[in-house]
Design a protein around this motif. Structure first.
Motif, PDB file in Angstrom:
ATOM      1  N   LEU A 301       0.815  -1.209   0.000  1.00 50.72           N
ATOM      2  CA  LEU A 301       0.000   0.000   0.000  1.00 50.72           C
ATOM      3  C   LEU A 301       0.857   1.270   0.000  1.00 50.72           C
ATOM      4  N   LEU A 302       1.986   1.251   0.718  1.00 52.45           N
ATOM      5  CA  LEU A 302       2.893   2.406   0.673  1.00 52.45           C
ATOM      6  C   LEU A 302       3.418   2.610  -0.752  1.00 52.45           C
ATOM      7  N   LEU A 303       3.764   1.486  -1.398  1.00 55.58           N
ATOM      8  CA  LEU A 303       4.263   1.550  -2.767  1.00 55.58           C
ATOM      9  C   LEU A 303       3.178   2.095  -3.702  1.00 55.58           C
ATOM     10  N   SER A 304       1.943   1.593  -3.526  1.00 55.67           N
ATOM     11  CA  SER A 304       0.836   2.074  -4.355  1.00 55.67           C
ATOM     12  C   SER A 304       0.635   3.566  -4.155  1.00 55.67           C
ATOM     13  N   ASP A 305       0.777   4.019  -2.900  1.00 57.44           N
ATOM     14  CA  ASP A 305       0.587   5.429  -2.607  1.00 57.44           C
ATOM     15  C   ASP A 305       1.677   6.272  -3.271  1.00 57.44           C
ATOM     16  N   ILE A 306       2.915   5.775  -3.229  1.00 50.35           N
ATOM     17  CA  ILE A 306       4.018   6.507  -3.867  1.00 50.35           C
ATOM     18  C   ILE A 306       3.776   6.604  -5.370  1.00 50.35           C
ATOM     19  N   ILE A 307       3.349   5.486  -5.976  1.00 46.91           N
ATOM     20  CA  ILE A 307       3.072   5.496  -7.417  1.00 46.91           C
ATOM     21  C   ILE A 307       1.950   6.482  -7.728  1.00 46.91           C
ATOM     22  N   SER A 308       0.923   6.507  -6.851  1.00 47.72           N
ATOM     23  CA  SER A 308      -0.272   7.294  -7.167  1.00 47.72           C
ATOM     24  C   SER A 308      -0.004   8.804  -7.166  1.00 47.72           C
ATOM     25  N   GLN A 309       1.069   9.246  -6.461  1.00 47.92           N
ATOM     26  CA  GLN A 309       1.195  10.703  -6.376  1.00 47.92           C
ATOM     27  C   GLN A 309       2.077  11.318  -7.465  1.00 47.92           C
ATOM     28  N   LEU A 310       2.401  10.526  -8.488  1.00 49.72           N
ATOM     29  CA  LEU A 310       3.035  11.071  -9.691  1.00 49.72           C
ATOM     30  C   LEU A 310       3.996  12.223  -9.401  1.00 49.72           C
ATOM     31  N   PRO A 311       5.247  11.940  -9.201  1.00 51.46           N
ATOM     32  CA  PRO A 311       6.198  12.991  -8.835  1.00 51.46           C
ATOM     33  C   PRO A 311       6.077  14.235  -9.703  1.00 51.46           C
ATOM     34  N   GLY A 312       6.080  15.397  -9.075  1.00 51.49           N
ATOM     35  CA  GLY A 312       6.044  16.644  -9.823  1.00 51.49           C
ATOM     36  C   GLY A 312       4.645  17.163 -10.097  1.00 51.49           C
ATOM     37  N   LYS A 313       3.627  16.326  -9.853  1.00 56.89           N
ATOM     38  CA  LYS A 313       2.266  16.805 -10.104  1.00 56.89           C
ATOM     39  C   LYS A 313       1.590  17.218  -8.799  1.00 56.89           C
ATOM     40  N   GLU A 314       0.624  18.114  -8.912  1.00 55.44           N
ATOM     41  CA  GLU A 314      -0.090  18.586  -7.724  1.00 55.44           C
ATOM     42  C   GLU A 314      -1.055  17.515  -7.218  1.00 55.44           C
TER      43      GLU A 314
END
Lengths: 345, 334
Positions: A301-314
């Motif tokens: 779930l932590l990994l999924s959360d990291i993926i979901s926040q798309l680096p650089g996007k708001e």
């Protein structure tokens, strides 16, 4: 036999991975904060830059904690359901337990609140919402149990679970139609709940609820092991079937209900993670599988959360989409393997 | 008669299953049976007569309608759940398929009544599990996955689990049902050994009457109109076994200890010879629906001399070297 050295290595590796992902989840975000600052904020509680400590303490830390707890809770409740229903495809989402929690909250927010019994958002509203979710998920669980004593076929129960889920969604739809605008808005906001939507005050409710569920799960490890061979054997070995069902159902309702109440439905973690744990630890013993599922669930779930926040996007992607994309391949793999087994016998 | 070693006593028991909350469907009534320490008891009867229900009622998995079951002179309903689990263990007909379950872990589940709340295995539990595996000859299989072993091996493991549970009474519902012939014999022989060396009382149901006759100390024979108990040899001598399959074409052969189809023998054939060759030639001729008349040479006949056979009729004398050739010859000459 799996050697003790290998076991120790696996556990250390998983725990290390969990800690690293947790830190990464706090570290990564649309605002770049140096890791030194983050560590200082976490350990001393303040920083030279006020906005940094606000971001970390008010947003990132609660979100990472929520992801961690949701991963623990959903995986453990999935494992419990797979054992108690003797069904490799059971999980809080597919069996409609999460929908049951939604229905509980919908009835509370749209039905009861619309009738004006509760005020808008009182100090206890978090507890009331979570209580409604527990009751909703508990009721669906009882319904599935009642059916599963009559119908033994795994696929039939699964389809019924999907039907229950659809039925609750339909009821929620009808409730929405009849409710007034402000309540509807409150409910819609709730359904859009995500890991990031959990505030610090909600975390004060979520954390003890999940911890209680996990403690009950840990003390029911022996019961779960006895249930592996089915209820007849469990009974012949002296297991109190009713008591153990009560324990496991309370635990599952607490875990799945709480997470659904605050984060909305998060699918496929509950089904997929216990299988990953079985794959890693190569055992059916719950005293290993249960903590194993917890840690792997946290990692996923932590990994999924990291993926979901798309680096650089708001903005961030809905967490449910990510977990579905991670979980569905595992579920398909189980179904295909199951098919092969049933062809042999 | 000493009563001290009588472990199980069943009095006026009526068994069946619930139809609704208050009414029962009665399968069998007036059951009066006993079993002693160290006895191997085979439960025999037709499908559907109530063997499983009887075993489940004794094992406390099902409520009986009426009557009483006592173990060590105490009603089974008066035992606490965990006391009873320390007294009676059970193996059902269902085949256990659990992925990633090791043989050792499955047998260790038998320690359930003896371990603490978390099920932690102490030194004595591990010793008990290893000993149980050794007793059934599965010690080398401890770390194997139960889905990787054969049906016969799995049945041994299930028996080891009851030994780890360490109960005076072990109940098994059709332990030989899915096994091939050598495994059937070996499993029942194992049960016999355990009943003697470990002084366990073992009750099992089976359809393999000929195996049960060779190994069991006592048979509980469930007929349509009542249960008869006795040593297998007694039941053979007083022709009780013939009553199992009343109204069928099966007949119990007292000498051979097995069932035979009743045959409608038509034509007579003479047979001269002795020993094992004579016996098997006779069986072959009977299979071909002849009535064998020993020593009669006035009708078509067969002379058996070790492994050569001579078929003699009005027209010819032909010699062959196997029973198969002999059978073909007789069919052709008819």
């Amino acid at each position: 036999m799996v050697s003790n050295k290998y076991k120790l290595f696996t556990w250390s590796l998983l725990i290390l991975l969990l800690i690293m992902l947790f830190l990464a989840d706090v570290f990564l975000g649309s605002v770049n904060i140096p890791i030194k600052e983050i560590l200082r904020i976490i350990f001393s509680g303040n920083s030279e830059y006020k906005e940094f400590s606000t971001i970390v303490l008010q947003f990132r830390l609660p979100k990472a904690l929520t992801a961690l707890l949701a991963g623990f809770a959903l995986s453990v409740s999935g494992l419990q359901m797979q054992t108690i229903f003797k069904n490799p495809l059971a999980g809080p989402y597919v069996l409609g337990i999460s929908s049951g929690a939604s229905l509980g909250v919908a009835i509370l927010v749209l039905g009861v609140s619309s009738a004006g019994i509760f005020g808008q958002i009182g100090p206890f509203s978090n507890w009331i919402i979570v209580l409604a979710a527990w009751i909703g998920s508990g009721l669906i669980l009882l319904l599935i149990l009642a059916v599963s004593t009559r119908v033994k076929d795994i696929m039939t129960i699964l389809i019924l679970g999907i039907m229950f889920g659809s039925a609750t969604t339909a009821v929620v739809g009808i409730l929405q139609y009849f409710s007034n605008e402000t309540m509807l808005k409150a409910f819609i906001i709730w359904t859009m709940g995500s890991l990031g939507g959990v505030s610090m005050s909600q975390l004060y409710v979520l954390t003890p609820s999940v911890l209680l569920g996990l403690v009950i799960a840990l003390i029911s490890v022996k019961m779960l092991n006895a249930l592996l061979l089915g209820e007849n054997y469990a009974k012949s070995m002296g297991l109190n079937i009713r008591l153990s069902r009560f324990f496991i159902f309370i635990s599952t309702s607490l875990l799945a209900g709480t997470i659904t109440a605050f984060c909305g439905p998060i699918g496929f973690i509950g089904i997929a993670v216990p299988h990953l744990a079985r794959l890693v630890f190569k055992t059916a013993n719950h005293s290993i599988l249960l903590p194993g599922s917890m840690i792997i669930g946290g990692i996923v779930l932590l990994l999924s959360d990291i993926i979901s926040q798309l680096p650089g996007k708001e903005s961030s992607l809905p967490i449910n989409s990510i977990t579905a994309l991670v979980g569905i391949p595992i579920v398909i793999w189980i179904i295909i393997r199951k098919q092969r087994f049933s062809n042999i016998s | 008669m000493k009563t001290s070693n009588k472990i199980l006593e069943i009095k006026n028991l009526e068994i069946g299953y619930p139809v609704s909350k208050k009414s029962f469907y009665s399968l069998f009534s007036d059951i009066n049976l006993t079993a002693k320490k160290g006895e191997l008891v085979a439960v025999i009867g037709k499908n559907g007569v109530g063997k499983s229900t009887l075993l489940r009622s004794i094992a406390g998995l099902q409520d009986s309608i009426h009557g009483q079951v006592t173990i060590n002179d105490i009603l089974i309903s008066d035992y606490s759940r965990s006391e009873f689990a320390g007294l009676v263990s059970f193996v059902s007909t269902e085949i256990v398929h659990v992925n990633n379950l090791r043989v050792f872990d499955l047998v260790a589940l038998g320690r359930f009544p003896h371990t603490n709340w978390f099920g932690k295995l102490e030194e004595k539990d591990i010793v008990a599990v290893n000993r149980a595996l050794e007793m059934v000859g599965m010690k080398g299989f401890a770390s194997k996955n139960i889905n990787e072993i054969s049906d016969g091996e799995r049945q041994r493991v299930m028996i080891a689990r009851t030994l780890a549970q360490d109960t005076q009474l072990i109940i098994l519902d059709e332990p030989t049902a899915f096994l091939d012939l050598p495994n059937k014999y070996e499993i029942v022989h194992l049960l016999n050994n355990l009943s003697k060396t470990e002084k366990k009382t073992i009750i099992f149901s089976t359809h393999d009457l000929n195996i049960a006759i060779q190994e069991a100390d006592k048979i509980w024979l469930m007929l349509n109109n009542g249960i008869i108990e006795g040593a297998p040899e007694d039941l053979i001598l007083n022709e009780t076994f013939n009553r199992i399959f009343d109204h069928t074409n099966l007949n119990f052969d007292k000498v051979k200890g097995d069932f035979r189809m009743k045959r409608k023998h038509s034509e007579k054939i003479g047979l001269i010879g002795e020993g094992i060759y004579y016996t098997w030639t006779k069986k072959a001729l009977e299979r071909m629906n002849f009535t064998v008349d020993k020593g009669n040479v006035s009708i078509p006949h067969v002379l058996v001399n070790q492994s050569t056979w001579q078929y003699v009729n009005e027209n010819s004398i032909i010699s062959v070297n196997s029973i198969y050739e002999l059978a073909n010859l007789i069919i052709e000459s008819k």
